[in-house]
Design a protein around this motif. Structure first.
Motif, PDB file in Angstrom:
ATOM      1  N   LYS A 223       0.823  -1.214   0.000  1.00  0.00           N
ATOM      2  CA  LYS A 223       0.000   0.000   0.000  1.00  0.00           C
ATOM      3  C   LYS A 223       0.857   1.265   0.000  1.00  0.00           C
ATOM      4  CE  LYS A 223      -3.920  -0.059   2.274  1.00  0.00           C
ATOM      5  NZ  LYS A 223      -4.931  -0.149   3.358  1.00  0.00           N
ATOM      6  N   ILE A 278      -4.198  -0.215  13.001  1.00  0.00           N
ATOM      7  CA  ILE A 278      -3.541  -1.440  12.518  1.00  0.00           C
ATOM      8  C   ILE A 278      -3.347  -2.427  13.664  1.00  0.00           C
ATOM      9  CG2 ILE A 278      -1.432  -2.375  11.469  1.00  0.00           C
ATOM     10  CD1 ILE A 278      -1.173   0.216   9.897  1.00  0.00           C
ATOM     11  N   GLY A 338      -6.088  -8.263   6.821  1.00  0.00           N
ATOM     12  CA  GLY A 338      -6.166  -6.806   6.904  1.00  0.00           C
ATOM     13  C   GLY A 338      -4.791  -6.161   6.832  1.00  0.00           C
ATOM     14  N   ASP A 339      -4.680  -4.975   7.413  1.00  0.00           N
ATOM     15  CA  ASP A 339      -3.452  -4.194   7.320  1.00  0.00           C
ATOM     16  C   ASP A 339      -2.342  -4.768   8.194  1.00  0.00           C
ATOM     17  OD1 ASP A 339      -4.717  -2.530   5.594  1.00  0.00           O
ATOM     18  OD2 ASP A 339      -4.926  -0.849   6.977  1.00  0.00           O
ATOM     19  N   HIS A 355       3.784  -0.596   4.565  1.00  0.00           N
ATOM     20  CA  HIS A 355       2.364  -0.814   4.840  1.00  0.00           C
ATOM     21  C   HIS A 355       1.824  -1.843   3.858  1.00  0.00           C
ATOM     22  CE1 HIS A 355      -1.899   1.117   5.496  1.00  0.00           C
ATOM     23  NE2 HIS A 355      -1.782  -0.082   6.025  1.00  0.00           N
ATOM     24  N   GLU A 357      -1.233  -5.096   3.034  1.00  0.00           N
ATOM     25  CA  GLU A 357      -2.590  -5.572   3.311  1.00  0.00           C
ATOM     26  C   GLU A 357      -2.715  -7.006   2.851  1.00  0.00           C
ATOM     27  OE1 GLU A 357      -7.296  -4.695   2.258  1.00  0.00           O
ATOM     28  OE2 GLU A 357      -5.718  -3.481   1.339  1.00  0.00           O
TER      29      GLU A 357
END
Length: 358
Positions: A223, A278, A338-339, A355, A357
């Motif tokens: 990301k 997060i 998820g993140d 970052h 995901e």
């Protein structure tokens, strides 16, 4: 589609060597009396490391007559010079990189001929023509494959490789980028009994990891990322080429410096990554204290370090390859979705943040 890490393959040389066995070798190599040996054993016991791997089998041997790399005498004299250490690297690194790469490609049924770009990462050995060219031959890559080498950046270099892969994929969406990190840290054992060497000798192990990155909705999607330098720690972590292998500057103040740096950057992290939302973190296991300090600086529960602590426990710190070992575990952990915020550290003092995901 995002650039994604779709597969990761891992490899380590030999069998796991118990941390206690390595402590025994260090007692002999440093010629320690029983008082100093007891201090060293305590340090090793508290390191959070149970086993490590090495291309050198000498670290698990008690009788110097059985040594195959270090001299067969009490003084380890003449102590191996950089050329002989690089000879071992040049011989063993390509095979270890090949093992990791095959596992990586086989997991997603991608043929070697489909790889368009190869990025080799290592701070523990250099040669030209390099390991990446030998790997191309062993793996059967096309001679037209674009290849890049990231050398001597230290533990955060895989982050640089991931960022470079993302930029390649943004420019060439059909590319298949193979990122390979191979680190033979134990080749650079230093005999002088000083703080930097004591810490380094207690932490580092050998390993390789390969990651395939491509445009995909599967895997670990990239990301964003952020790079920062914590200038206060510029002299506390460094890496240089010496006459007897590569020499590390590694002080006991690094965990505190990282704690200070993260506190200074917490507002930036919130704006950039919305870090407060997060739940999953992949922190480079540079050491048990580093993991603890980073977890505390973000105000996170101890559970966020589960995968990093397991990698540290089983393999030690394998420099740039280590974070890929952590991400490989998270990639296959069904509880992780998820993140994910991943952090790595290296000479400078450099802080890399990625970052992802899942």
């Amino acid at each position: 589609m995002n650039s994604s890490i779709v597969s990761i393959g891992l490899a380590n040389p030999g069998y796991p060597i118990k941390q206690a066995s390595i402590a025994g070798f260090m007692k002999f190599a440093h010629q320690l009396d029983e008082v100093e040996a007891r201090k060293l054993r305590f340090l090793y016991k508290k390191s959070g490391i149970e086993t490590r791997h090495s291309v050198l089998m000498d670290f698990e041997k008690e009788d110097p007559s059985e040594f195959t790399f270090f001299p067969n005498n009490q003084e380890l004299s003449p102590f191996p010079r950089t050329k002989s250490r690089m000879g071992v690297f040049n011989k063993t690194a390509p095979e270890l990189a090949l093992e990791a790469s095959k596992k990586c490609l086989d997991r997603v049924a991608v043929h070697a001929k489909e790889v368009t770009h190869l990025i080799l990462v290592s701070c523990t050995g250099m040669v030209a023509p390099g390991v990446e060219l030998e790997l191309m031959n062993l793996l059967g890559l096309d001679d037209s494959v674009e290849r890049y080498c990231l050398h001597f950046m230290g533990c955060y270099a895989a982050f640089t490789g991931i960022k470079l892969s993302d930029k390649i994929l943004k420019a060439e969406p059909d590319a298949n980028v193979l990122l390979v990190s191979v680190e033979l840290c134990t080749l650079h054992f230093q005999k002088e009994y000083v703080e930097d060497n004591i810490l380094a000798n207690s932490l580092f192990g050998d390993g390789a990891a390969a990651a395939l990155l491509k445009k995909s909705d599967h895997g670990l999607k990239i990301k964003s990322y952020l790079s920062q330098v914590i200038r206060e720690g510029e002299k506390d972590m460094a890496w240089g080429i010496g006459d007897f292998g590569f020499e590390m500057r590694l002080t006991k103040y690094i965990p505190s410096l990282l704690d200070l740096g993260i506190h200074q950057l917490i507002d930036l992290f919130e704006r950039k990554f919305q870090v407060s939302k997060i739940k999953h973190f992949a922190i480079h296991p540079g050491g048990k204290q580093i993991l603890n300090k980073v977890q505390e600086a973000f105000g996170l529960p101890k559970s966020v370090n589960f995968h990093s602590l397991e990698v540290l426990r089983n393999f030690g710190n394998m420099s740039s390859a280590t974070i890929l070992f952590v991400l490989e575990r998270m990639l296959h952990d069904e509880a992780v979705s998820g993140d994910i915020l991943s952090l790595g550290f290296g000479p400078g003092l450099t802080l890399e943040t990625l970052h992802l995901e899942k």
